[in-house]
Design an enzyme around this catalytic site. Structure first.
Site, PDB file in Angstrom:
ATOM      1  N   LYS A  29       1.140  -0.576   0.044  1.00  7.35           N
ATOM      2  CA  LYS A  29       0.074  -0.179   0.017  1.00  7.35           C
ATOM      3  C   LYS A  29       0.544   1.504  -0.210  1.00  7.35           C
ATOM      4  CE  LYS A  29      -4.356  -1.839   0.647  1.00  7.35           C
ATOM      5  NZ  LYS A  29      -5.608  -1.343   1.304  1.00  7.35           N
ATOM      6  N   LYS A  89      -3.239  -9.717  -6.632  1.00 10.28           N
ATOM      7  CA  LYS A  89      -4.513 -10.146  -5.519  1.00 10.28           C
ATOM      8  C   LYS A  89      -5.749  -9.605  -6.271  1.00 10.28           C
ATOM      9  CE  LYS A  89      -5.520  -8.288  -1.316  1.00 10.28           C
ATOM     10  NZ  LYS A  89      -6.683  -8.610  -1.228  1.00 10.28           N
ATOM     11  N   LYS A 146     -11.204  -5.039  -3.716  1.00 13.00           N
ATOM     12  CA  LYS A 146     -12.060  -4.285  -4.152  1.00 13.00           C
ATOM     13  C   LYS A 146     -11.877  -3.284  -4.878  1.00 13.00           C
ATOM     14  CE  LYS A 146     -13.867  -4.550  -0.250  1.00 13.00           C
ATOM     15  NZ  LYS A 146     -12.278  -3.975   1.382  1.00 13.00           N
TER      16      LYS A 146
HETATM   17  P1  ATP Z   1      -9.476  -3.180  -0.458  1.00 15.45           P
HETATM   18  O1  ATP Z   1      -8.769  -3.323  -2.413  1.00 15.45           O
HETATM   19  O2  ATP Z   1      -9.539  -2.203  -0.148  1.00 15.45           O
HETATM   20  O3  ATP Z   1      -7.636  -3.230   0.180  1.00 15.45           O
HETATM   21  P2  ATP Z   1      -9.450  -6.258  -0.502  1.00 15.45           P
HETATM   22  O4  ATP Z   1     -10.601  -6.536  -1.294  1.00 15.45           O
HETATM   23  O5  ATP Z   1      -8.086  -6.639   0.035  1.00 15.45           O
HETATM   24  O6  ATP Z   1      -9.627  -4.037  -0.460  1.00 15.45           O
HETATM   25  P3  ATP Z   1     -10.462  -6.228   2.476  1.00 15.45           P
HETATM   26  O7  ATP Z   1     -11.376  -5.527   2.813  1.00 15.45           O
HETATM   27  O8  ATP Z   1      -9.233  -5.582   2.151  1.00 15.45           O
HETATM   28  O9  ATP Z   1     -10.663  -6.341   0.503  1.00 15.45           O
HETATM   29  O10 ATP Z   1     -10.409  -7.651   2.934  1.00 15.45           O
HETATM   30  C1  ATP Z   1     -11.582  -8.661   3.453  1.00 15.45           C
HETATM   31  C2  ATP Z   1     -11.620 -10.110   3.209  1.00 15.45           C
HETATM   32  O11 ATP Z   1     -11.334 -10.613   2.226  1.00 15.45           O
HETATM   33  C3  ATP Z   1     -10.156 -10.789   3.572  1.00 15.45           C
HETATM   34  O12 ATP Z   1     -10.377 -11.728   4.915  1.00 15.45           O
HETATM   35  C4  ATP Z   1      -9.487 -10.886   2.855  1.00 15.45           C
HETATM   36  O13 ATP Z   1      -8.416 -11.749   2.652  1.00 15.45           O
HETATM   37  C5  ATP Z   1     -10.311 -11.179   1.709  1.00 15.45           C
HETATM   38  N1  ATP Z   1      -9.904 -11.119   0.428  1.00 15.45           N
HETATM   39  C6  ATP Z   1      -9.315  -9.948   0.241  1.00 15.45           C
HETATM   40  N2  ATP Z   1      -8.907  -9.698  -1.454  1.00 15.45           N
HETATM   41  C7  ATP Z   1      -9.249 -11.100  -1.767  1.00 15.45           C
HETATM   42  C8  ATP Z   1      -8.545 -12.290  -2.499  1.00 15.45           C
HETATM   43  N3  ATP Z   1      -8.750 -11.576  -3.605  1.00 15.45           N
HETATM   44  N4  ATP Z   1      -9.009 -13.886  -2.199  1.00 15.45           N
HETATM   45  C9  ATP Z   1      -9.390 -14.066  -1.376  1.00 15.45           C
HETATM   46  N5  ATP Z   1      -9.866 -13.648  -0.659  1.00 15.45           N
HETATM   47  C10 ATP Z   1      -9.883 -11.749  -0.745  1.00 15.45           C
END
Ligand code: ATP
Ligand code: LTN
Length: 334
Positions: A118, A200, A203
């Site tokens: 980040k 990965k 969102k």
């Molecule tokens: P941001 O993009 O805002 O960092 P994010 O999509 O990575 O958000 P988080 O809110 O950080 O999402 O994560 C919420 C949950 O979803 C956590 O348990 C995280 O491990 C899971 N998660 C996020 N991205 C993935 C992915 N690509 N595959 C599987 N699990 C995921």
């Protein structure tokens, strides 16, 4: 007769309202949450305080916090079985985070992969909150004496540092916190971006690499059609085939078939037809969630009611741990 009642274990997890939830969040975390609700005491948090470690639009953050609750309900989390609340509604999270910050080391926080990543993607805003993010996450989990934390693979390191912080505190003050275990799904723990399958899915990626839970059918099918694959033609899970591996994983998660069964089903089928099948399976699975989401979101009073009751229950539990911590570190109490 012997008392055979076994106390249910506690689960804590959270998602940041930092964008529209994507299928990575669903397959990596939410889907597991729904499976755990009958057998554990579950707390599922909407971690708005974590979300502001990256600049957010205030009106959108507010709206997304409520959308996230509606999605929790739409994926099947029942308000009678789960405590679903917003992090900033329970001040004990921030209070414990301060104390734990004094038992977290600069060096260990510097090694966090998410902080490093980040810091690159938000180079103009490498703030202290981004750095101490795992401390607040440790506070979230330790406040409720959670046994298990269901998350995707990317959060494993944060659970490990939570355990280290808990162990360090316990070794100074005696048994105070339970040390939690991560609970990571076998399939779907790391869904990859459709456009960059070595990264990965997330969102906050708006470039077409993520499928959002509220994407319509055409958008989902179009995104999967454009997914990056390899120059081969065989639908097979293998090293070097990141794009196809990811699509096979998504397909098997949404259909409940194993990877081997899915490979067999698409033996001799070209990538085009395979992608169409993946898109359709995804859209079918999300259609029900989407219609339930609309219904839940239309009743704001019900959503507010759930948040209010849940945050009161969470605050009660959190206060017990926080009082113990304040006493142990030597804060004077009236
Ligand atoms: P941001 O993009 O805002 O960092 P994010 O999509 O990575 O958000 P988080 O809110 O950080 O999402 O994560 C919420 C949950 O979803 C956590 O348990 C995280 O491990 C899971 N998660 C996020 N991205 C993935 C992915 N690509 N595959 C599987 N699990 C995921
Ligand atoms: N850091 C997590 C979100 C999160 C969390 C938690 C997950 C905040 N607090 C406590 C599990 C337990 C993420 O998914 N990025």
């Amino acid at each position: 007769m012997e008392n055979t009642t076994i106390k249910k274990q506690t689960i804590f997890s959270g998602i940041q309202p930092s964008g529209q939830l994507c299928i990575g969040n669903y397959l990596g975390a939410l889907l597991n949450w729904t499976k755990l609700q009958d057998d554990y005491n579950c707390l599922y948090c909407i971690v708005d305080m974590h979300a502001i470690t990256v600049r957010q639009n205030p009106a959108e953050l507010r709206r997304r916090s409520l959308d996230t609750l509606a999605l929790y309900l739409a994926v099947g989390l029942e308000p009678e079985k789960n405590i679903m609340f917003i992090q900033s509604h329970v001040p004990a999270h921030a209070e414990l985070a301060w104390v734990l910050g004094c038992y977290s080391m600069f060096g260990e926080l510097s090694r966090m992969t998410q902080f490093k990543e980040k810091s690159v993607s938000n180079a103009d805003n490498i703030n202290a909150g981004l750095f101490t993010y795992p401390v607040l996450m440790a506070a979230d989990i330790l406040l409720y004496q959670a046994d298990l934390v269901p998350v995707g693979q990317d959060q494993k390191q944060h659970i490990e540092i939570t355990r280290d912080i808990a162990t360090r505190f316990n070794s100074v003050y005696g048994d105070t916190f339970k040390t939690p275990e991560p609970f990571i799904p076998k399939e779907g723990a790391k869904i990859m971006s459709l456009t960059e399958p070595t990264k990965k899915m997330s969102k906050s990626d708006l470039s077409g690499g993520s499928i959002f839970l509220l994407d319509d059918r055409d958008t989902i099918i179009r995104k999967v059609k454009r997914a990056v694959t390899d120059s081969g033609s065989e639908v097979r899970y293998a090293e070097g085939k990141d794009g196809i591996n990811n699509l096979l994983t998504i397909y098997s998660c949404f259909t409940g078939k194993t990877i081997a069964e899915s490979e067999k089903e698409f033996g001799g089928v070209g990538y085009g037809d395979f992608k169409l099948a993946v898109g359709e399976a995804t859209a079918d699975a999300l259609a029900r969630i989407q219609s339930d989401f609309k219904q839940y979101l239309s009743d704001k009073e019900q959503l507010n009611g759930i948040l209010k009751e849940s945050s009161e229950r969470a605050a009660y539990l959190a206060r017990k741990t926080l009082s113990k911590v304040y006493r142990k570190v030597g804060f004077y109490s009236l």
